[in-house]
Design an enzyme around this catalytic site. Structure first.
Site, PDB file in Angstrom:
ATOM      1  N   TYR A   1      -1.402 -20.282  25.746  1.00 54.62           N
ATOM      2  CA  TYR A   1      -0.191 -20.737  26.451  1.00 54.62           C
ATOM      3  C   TYR A   1       0.855 -21.222  25.439  1.00 54.62           C
ATOM      4  O   TYR A   1       1.983 -20.735  25.410  1.00 54.62           O
ATOM      5  CB  TYR A   1      -0.534 -21.843  27.456  1.00 54.62           C
TER       6      TYR A   1
ATOM      7  N   SER B   1       8.439 -23.493  27.164  1.00 55.09           N
ATOM      8  CA  SER B   1       7.794 -24.730  27.642  1.00 55.09           C
ATOM      9  C   SER B   1       7.817 -25.747  26.507  1.00 55.09           C
ATOM     10  O   SER B   1       7.931 -25.358  25.329  1.00 55.09           O
ATOM     11  CB  SER B   1       6.339 -24.414  28.010  1.00 55.09           C
TER      12      SER B   1
HETATM   13  P1  NAP Z   1       4.663 -20.960  39.764  1.00 52.78           P
HETATM   14  O1  NAP Z   1       5.233 -21.720  40.897  1.00 52.78           O
HETATM   15  O2  NAP Z   1       3.206 -20.715  39.726  1.00 52.78           O
HETATM   16  O3  NAP Z   1       5.453 -19.581  39.619  1.00 52.78           O
HETATM   17  C1  NAP Z   1       5.024 -18.559  38.763  1.00 52.78           C
HETATM   18  C2  NAP Z   1       5.725 -17.278  39.137  1.00 52.78           C
HETATM   19  O4  NAP Z   1       5.305 -16.231  38.241  1.00 52.78           O
HETATM   20  C3  NAP Z   1       5.384 -16.827  40.544  1.00 52.78           C
HETATM   21  O5  NAP Z   1       6.550 -16.341  41.168  1.00 52.78           O
HETATM   22  C4  NAP Z   1       4.387 -15.687  40.326  1.00 52.78           C
HETATM   23  O6  NAP Z   1       4.531 -14.730  41.377  1.00 52.78           O
HETATM   24  C5  NAP Z   1       4.900 -15.106  38.988  1.00 52.78           C
HETATM   25  N1  NAP Z   1       3.863 -14.361  38.291  1.00 52.78           N
HETATM   26  C6  NAP Z   1       2.697 -14.839  37.787  1.00 52.78           C
HETATM   27  N2  NAP Z   1       1.959 -13.833  37.290  1.00 52.78           N
HETATM   28  C7  NAP Z   1       2.684 -12.691  37.496  1.00 52.78           C
HETATM   29  C8  NAP Z   1       2.436 -11.316  37.233  1.00 52.78           C
HETATM   30  N3  NAP Z   1       1.275 -10.894  36.702  1.00 52.78           N
HETATM   31  N4  NAP Z   1       3.381 -10.410  37.561  1.00 52.78           N
HETATM   32  C9  NAP Z   1       4.536 -10.809  38.141  1.00 52.78           C
HETATM   33  N5  NAP Z   1       4.817 -12.100  38.429  1.00 52.78           N
HETATM   34  C10 NAP Z   1       3.897 -13.022  38.117  1.00 52.78           C
HETATM   35  O7  NAP Z   1       4.981 -21.708  38.381  1.00 52.78           O
HETATM   36  P2  NAP Z   1       6.345 -22.217  37.710  1.00 52.78           P
HETATM   37  O8  NAP Z   1       6.064 -23.563  37.213  1.00 52.78           O
HETATM   38  O9  NAP Z   1       7.507 -21.990  38.573  1.00 52.78           O
HETATM   39  O10 NAP Z   1       6.378 -21.245  36.458  1.00 52.78           O
HETATM   40  C11 NAP Z   1       7.540 -20.550  36.043  1.00 52.78           C
HETATM   41  C12 NAP Z   1       7.602 -20.539  34.528  1.00 52.78           C
HETATM   42  O11 NAP Z   1       7.778 -21.878  34.059  1.00 52.78           O
HETATM   43  C13 NAP Z   1       6.325 -20.016  33.862  1.00 52.78           C
HETATM   44  O12 NAP Z   1       6.673 -19.158  32.815  1.00 52.78           O
HETATM   45  C14 NAP Z   1       5.665 -21.285  33.319  1.00 52.78           C
HETATM   46  O13 NAP Z   1       4.882 -21.017  32.190  1.00 52.78           O
HETATM   47  C15 NAP Z   1       6.884 -22.121  32.998  1.00 52.78           C
HETATM   48  N6  NAP Z   1       6.640 -23.560  32.893  1.00 52.78           N
HETATM   49  C16 NAP Z   1       6.107 -24.254  33.962  1.00 52.78           C
HETATM   50  C17 NAP Z   1       5.876 -25.611  33.828  1.00 52.78           C
HETATM   51  C18 NAP Z   1       5.308 -26.449  34.970  1.00 52.78           C
HETATM   52  O14 NAP Z   1       4.865 -27.593  34.740  1.00 52.78           O
HETATM   53  N7  NAP Z   1       5.298 -25.950  36.198  1.00 52.78           N
HETATM   54  C19 NAP Z   1       6.163 -26.264  32.617  1.00 52.78           C
HETATM   55  C20 NAP Z   1       6.696 -25.528  31.569  1.00 52.78           C
HETATM   56  C21 NAP Z   1       6.932 -24.178  31.716  1.00 52.78           C
HETATM   57  P3  NAP Z   1       3.348 -13.897  42.089  1.00 52.78           P
HETATM   58  O15 NAP Z   1       2.114 -14.747  42.061  1.00 52.78           O
HETATM   59  O16 NAP Z   1       3.874 -13.641  43.460  1.00 52.78           O
HETATM   60  O17 NAP Z   1       3.250 -12.669  41.266  1.00 52.78           O
END
Ligand code: NAP
Length: 274
Positions: free
Chosen positions: A162, A149
């Site tokens: 984080y 991130s």
């Molecule tokens: P999201 O839509 O909330 O997706 C998160 C995913 O992680 C979901 O598929 C969730 O699936 C899975 N997950 C969470 N906890 C888990 C666990 N204990 N075991 C297995 N799977 C788990 O968010 P996203 O933005 O796509 O996030 C993806 C990545 O991008 C993350 O690493 C996040 O830190 C990073 N990121 C996001 C942003 C942003 O602004 N959105 C910015 C920078 C980086 P289930 O709930 O079905 O398990």
């Protein structure tokens, strides 16, 4: 059967394992890789969501994804998935994407949440990379994308774990990249900024007002994924998608020019302790 062009220009795309594939960036990776001819393994906790995504992928690409239910806050599940990766011995693309955020001061967040974040963001990727690399090295073929991130570059209050766990993924990926100097294996630390996913509406972010974030800073998960995969045409290991994010971090990390921005960013994230 002819395979569509894929981001690595491989003749045979192979198999991609994507963690956190039930929504957001992970689901977008699954869609893109499946459309490029990869067979996908979709990992997450929510079976129904994964089933729905798998069905969509199958309809769009005629490839039936495998569903893997695992909770990466649990060591047993991490080990079970690692053993599967080792047994398969033929994964070509590993995307360590699963993740979540916490909000609040470090001392107010339960220690179990801190531990969960270390497991999901760091321990699971370490186990999965350790499990997948021997077969990648043997076949001299493989790609690993660890989703970090821009928070890895910008330490701030209320995001202690984080930013720290994402910083780990950045350094871990860069170091692994240097170890792969005599192979064709490619590693990327993908560092997105604000991305429209479920991230800011679940768990600790359930009541978060996304309107507080300026509209122009957001990207779609599809944009993030396209840019990430396109970046494999360059030698970049740490990759920030989007001009806005790139400029922000360039300025933020500039010792002189970034001083004001850092102070404001840090001040804005302060709220009264309770
Ligand atoms: P999201 O839509 O909330 O997706 C998160 C995913 O992680 C979901 O598929 C969730 O699936 C899975 N997950 C969470 N906890 C888990 C666990 N204990 N075991 C297995 N799977 C788990 O968010 P996203 O933005 O796509 O996030 C993806 C990545 O991008 C993350 O690493 C996040 O830190 C990073 N990121 C996001 C942003 C942003 O602004 N959105 C910015 C920078 C980086 P289930 O709930 O079905 O398990």
């Amino acid at each position: 059967m002819n395979n569509p062009k894929n981001f690595m220009n491989w003749d045979n795309p192979g198999i991609a394992l994507i963690t956190g594939a039930s929504s957001g960036i992970g689901a977008a990776f699954a869609q893109s890789l499946s459309a490029q001819g990869f067979d996908t393994i979709l990992l997450a906790r929510r079976k129904e969501k994964l089933k729905k995504i798998a069905l969509q992928l199958q309809e769009n690409t005629l490839r039936k994804p495998e569903i893997l239910i695992a909770d990466l806050t649990k060591l047993n599940d991490i080990i079970r998935v690692s053993e599967k990766i080792q047994l398969m011995n033929n994964i070509d693309v590993l995307i360590n994407n699963a993740g979540f955020g916490t909000r609040g001061y470090f001392e107010n967040i339960p220690i179990t949440s801190h531990k969960d974040m270390l497991f999901v963001h760091n321990l699971a990727p370490v186990y999965f990379c350790r499990a997948v690399l021997p077969s990648m090295i043997k076949r001299n073929r493989g790609v690993i994308i660890n989703i970090s991130s821009i928070a890895a570059f910008s330490p701030r209050p209320q995001s202690v774990m984080y930013g720290s766990t994402k910083e780990f993924l950045k350094t871990f990926s860069e170091s692994l990249h240097y170890e792969m100097y005599d192979t064709d294996i490619r590693i990327q630390a993908l560092c997105p900024g604000y991305t429209r996913t479920e991230f800011h509406s679940v768990g600790y972010f359930k009541d978060f007002d996304v309107n507080l974030i300026p509209k122009e800073t957001w990207m779609s998960p599809e944009e993030v994924v396209d840019l990430s995969l396109n970046a494999f045409q360059d030698e970049k290991v740490v990759f920030i998608p989007g001009i806005f994010n790139q400029k922000f971090i360039e300025l933020y990390t500039n010792p002189k020019l970034g001083k004001k921005i850092r102070e404001n960013w840090i001040k804005r994230a302060r709220i009264p302790r309770y």
